[in-house]
Design a protein around this motif. Structure first.
Motif, PDB file in Angstrom:
ATOM      1  N   UNK A   1       0.832  -1.200   0.000  1.00 39.06           N
ATOM      2  CA  UNK A   1       0.000   0.000   0.000  1.00 39.06           C
ATOM      3  C   UNK A   1       0.867   1.251   0.000  1.00 39.06           C
ATOM      4  N   UNK A   2       1.786   1.357   0.960  1.00 39.09           N
ATOM      5  CA  UNK A   2       2.644   2.536   1.051  1.00 39.09           C
ATOM      6  C   UNK A   2       3.584   2.627  -0.142  1.00 39.09           C
ATOM      7  N   UNK A   3       4.194   1.505  -0.507  1.00 44.69           N
ATOM      8  CA  UNK A   3       5.159   1.519  -1.607  1.00 44.69           C
ATOM      9  C   UNK A   3       4.512   1.974  -2.909  1.00 44.69           C
ATOM     10  N   UNK A   4       3.315   1.443  -3.193  1.00 44.86           N
ATOM     11  CA  UNK A   4       2.629   1.804  -4.421  1.00 44.86           C
ATOM     12  C   UNK A   4       2.378   3.291  -4.517  1.00 44.86           C
ATOM     13  N   UNK A   5       1.971   3.902  -3.409  1.00 49.83           N
ATOM     14  CA  UNK A   5       1.665   5.323  -3.449  1.00 49.83           C
ATOM     15  C   UNK A   5       2.931   6.167  -3.530  1.00 49.83           C
ATOM     16  N   UNK A   6       3.990   5.764  -2.854  1.00 49.81           N
ATOM     17  CA  UNK A   6       5.246   6.508  -2.937  1.00 49.81           C
ATOM     18  C   UNK A   6       5.787   6.484  -4.359  1.00 49.81           C
ATOM     19  N   UNK A   7       5.597   5.378  -5.059  1.00 51.01           N
ATOM     20  CA  UNK A   7       6.013   5.314  -6.453  1.00 51.01           C
ATOM     21  C   UNK A   7       5.144   6.214  -7.305  1.00 51.01           C
ATOM     22  N   UNK A   8       3.872   6.327  -6.960  1.00 52.20           N
ATOM     23  CA  UNK A   8       2.979   7.215  -7.700  1.00 52.20           C
ATOM     24  C   UNK A   8       3.435   8.670  -7.615  1.00 52.20           C
ATOM     25  N   UNK A  36      12.582  -1.877  -2.155  1.00 52.15           N
ATOM     26  CA  UNK A  36      11.890  -0.690  -1.636  1.00 52.15           C
ATOM     27  C   UNK A  36      11.343  -0.962  -0.237  1.00 52.15           C
ATOM     28  N   UNK A  37      10.797  -2.167  -0.042  1.00 51.12           N
ATOM     29  CA  UNK A  37      10.258  -2.526   1.272  1.00 51.12           C
ATOM     30  C   UNK A  37      11.351  -2.519   2.332  1.00 51.12           C
ATOM     31  N   UNK A  44      11.803   3.515   8.701  1.00 52.61           N
ATOM     32  CA  UNK A  44      10.612   3.686   9.540  1.00 52.61           C
ATOM     33  C   UNK A  44      10.302   2.500  10.442  1.00 52.61           C
ATOM     34  N   UNK A  45      11.033   1.415  10.295  1.00 51.68           N
ATOM     35  CA  UNK A  45      10.671   0.205  11.016  1.00 51.68           C
ATOM     36  C   UNK A  45       9.544  -0.516  10.286  1.00 51.68           C
ATOM     37  N   UNK A  46       9.191  -1.687  10.761  1.00 51.87           N
ATOM     38  CA  UNK A  46       8.147  -2.473  10.096  1.00 51.87           C
ATOM     39  C   UNK A  46       6.795  -1.775  10.115  1.00 51.87           C
ATOM     40  N   UNK A  47       6.555  -0.961  11.132  1.00 50.59           N
ATOM     41  CA  UNK A  47       5.282  -0.241  11.198  1.00 50.59           C
ATOM     42  C   UNK A  47       5.144   0.741  10.045  1.00 50.59           C
ATOM     43  N   UNK A  48       6.282   1.170   9.501  1.00 54.91           N
ATOM     44  CA  UNK A  48       6.236   2.110   8.395  1.00 54.91           C
ATOM     45  C   UNK A  48       5.547   1.561   7.163  1.00 54.91           C
ATOM     46  N   UNK A  49       5.564   0.240   7.014  1.00 57.90           N
ATOM     47  CA  UNK A  49       4.900  -0.375   5.869  1.00 57.90           C
ATOM     48  C   UNK A  49       3.386  -0.230   5.938  1.00 57.90           C
ATOM     49  N   UNK A  50       2.876   0.122   7.119  1.00 58.40           N
ATOM     50  CA  UNK A  50       1.422   0.177   7.304  1.00 58.40           C
ATOM     51  C   UNK A  50       0.914   1.592   7.546  1.00 58.40           C
ATOM     52  N   UNK A  51       1.691   2.586   7.123  1.00 60.84           N
ATOM     53  CA  UNK A  51       1.216   3.972   7.206  1.00 60.84           C
ATOM     54  C   UNK A  51      -0.098   4.112   6.444  1.00 60.84           C
ATOM     55  N   UNK A  52      -1.045   4.828   7.044  1.00 59.92           N
ATOM     56  CA  UNK A  52      -2.311   5.090   6.371  1.00 59.92           C
ATOM     57  C   UNK A  52      -3.261   3.916   6.311  1.00 59.92           C
ATOM     58  N   UNK A 119      -7.395  11.090   3.508  1.00 54.15           N
ATOM     59  CA  UNK A 119      -6.617  11.058   4.745  1.00 54.15           C
ATOM     60  C   UNK A 119      -5.559   9.962   4.678  1.00 54.15           C
ATOM     61  N   UNK A 120      -5.924   8.797   4.149  1.00 56.24           N
ATOM     62  CA  UNK A 120      -4.977   7.697   4.029  1.00 56.24           C
ATOM     63  C   UNK A 120      -3.791   8.085   3.146  1.00 56.24           C
ATOM     64  N   UNK A 121      -4.081   8.723   2.009  1.00 54.64           N
ATOM     65  CA  UNK A 121      -3.011   9.147   1.101  1.00 54.64           C
ATOM     66  C   UNK A 121      -2.056  10.128   1.786  1.00 54.64           C
ATOM     67  N   UNK A 122      -2.608  11.049   2.536  1.00 51.54           N
ATOM     68  CA  UNK A 122      -1.776  12.065   3.187  1.00 51.54           C
ATOM     69  C   UNK A 122      -0.960  11.471   4.334  1.00 51.54           C
ATOM     70  N   UNK A 123      -1.527  10.521   5.029  1.00 49.14           N
ATOM     71  CA  UNK A 123      -0.756   9.850   6.088  1.00 49.14           C
ATOM     72  C   UNK A 123       0.435   9.112   5.494  1.00 49.14           C
ATOM     73  N   UNK A 124       0.216   8.471   4.360  1.00 54.31           N
ATOM     74  CA  UNK A 124       1.297   7.702   3.732  1.00 54.31           C
ATOM     75  C   UNK A 124       2.385   8.596   3.170  1.00 54.31           C
TER      76      UNK A 124
END
Length: 274
Positions: A1-8, A36-37, A44-52, A119-124
């Protein structure tokens, strides 16, 4: 989820590497999913993968509930199963009716769930600038309302809806015509092929409508005070059409559509690869 949006949004913190294509020619590849993961975990630690993730789950829940409520409030009667080619040939009106009903449910659910999607997009995207402006669902709601008003919850909604509508009509109509005119009833596996046609068309059409998803997501974070939504990552777009034209001119309308085997633009090379 986070990786896809950061690439966007075009966030590429890691340099490309030299590889070879199927013809054996040297090309530059950008980091893939696993690389990337690992970078996100290191930062960010493993929790960073679940931003947003929390607002995204709420958004998906709202979408599902809304679709069910609309379907119950506006039921579509006489939904017989189309079982053979002769039925399909006379069912275009039925396909149009079903698609119209599905479109109504999708549009309503998109409108209801979009604020949480924003909100999810902005959190990520805060990962890019290490910001903490949006730290929770309720605080994010208050901040967006205070800074942007009600319309702030619906930035990027139009391209998302357009993408949904185009996807539904193209997928359903093309699948209908393929099942009607391309699949021969004399073929023993005709019914099996017809059952998978819509699924396959969904994959193909989703690629064609991806630019609408990309533009909608970028507009959700554009010019909202976060680093990834401001220059040099992106101009302050005046509308989603401005965003579309900018990406088209840059050849980036499909940016982030793949997490594997991502070719780097030739301009990104700092050394010869031939």
């Amino acid at each position: 989820l986070l990786m896809g949006f950061l690439l966007q949004v075009g966030h590429e913190p890691l340099p490309p590497t030299v590889g070879r294509n199927v013809l054996g020619r040297k090309v530059l590849y950008l980091p893939g999913f696993f690389t990337y993961a690992r970078h996100i975990v290191e930062v960010d630690g493993k929790r960073g993968l679940f931003r947003g993730l929390t607002p995204r789950l709420i958004s998906s829940t709202l979408s599902t509930i809304t679709r069910g409520s609309v379907k119950k409030a506006f039921p579509l009667e006489d939904m017989e199963h189309v079982s053979n080619k002769d039925d399909v040939k006379t069912s275009l009106r039925k396909v149009v009716r079903e698609t119209s009903h599905e479109m109504m449910m999708q549009c309503v659910s998109r409108v209801v769930s979009h604020p949480l999607h924003v909100i999810s997009m902005r959190c990520m995207v805060q990962f890019v600038g290490r910001e903490v402006k949006y730290s929770g669902v309720f605080s994010a709601i208050g901040r967006i309302f205070k800074e942007e008003g009600i319309l702030g919850f619906f930035v990027g909604l139009v391209p998302h809806i357009l993408g949904d509508v185009i996807f539904l009509w193209c997928c359903n109509l093309v699948a209908h015509f393929i099942n009607t005119y391309a699949v021969d009833d004399n073929f023993s596996q005709a019914s099996v092929i017809r059952s998978y046609t819509k699924f396959v068309m969904g994959i193909a059409v989703s690629m064609l409508t991806y630019p609408f998803l990309l533009v909608g997501d970028l507009m959700a974070v554009n010019n909202c005070g976060l680093r990834a939504g401001l220059p040099p990552y992106a101009p302050a777009f005046t509308s989603w059409i401005h965003c579309w034209r900018y990406l088209s001119a840059q050849g980036q309308l499909f940016r982030g559509s793949s997490l594997l085997f991502r070719r780097a633009p030739i301009a990104a090379a700092s050394f010869p690869i031939d």
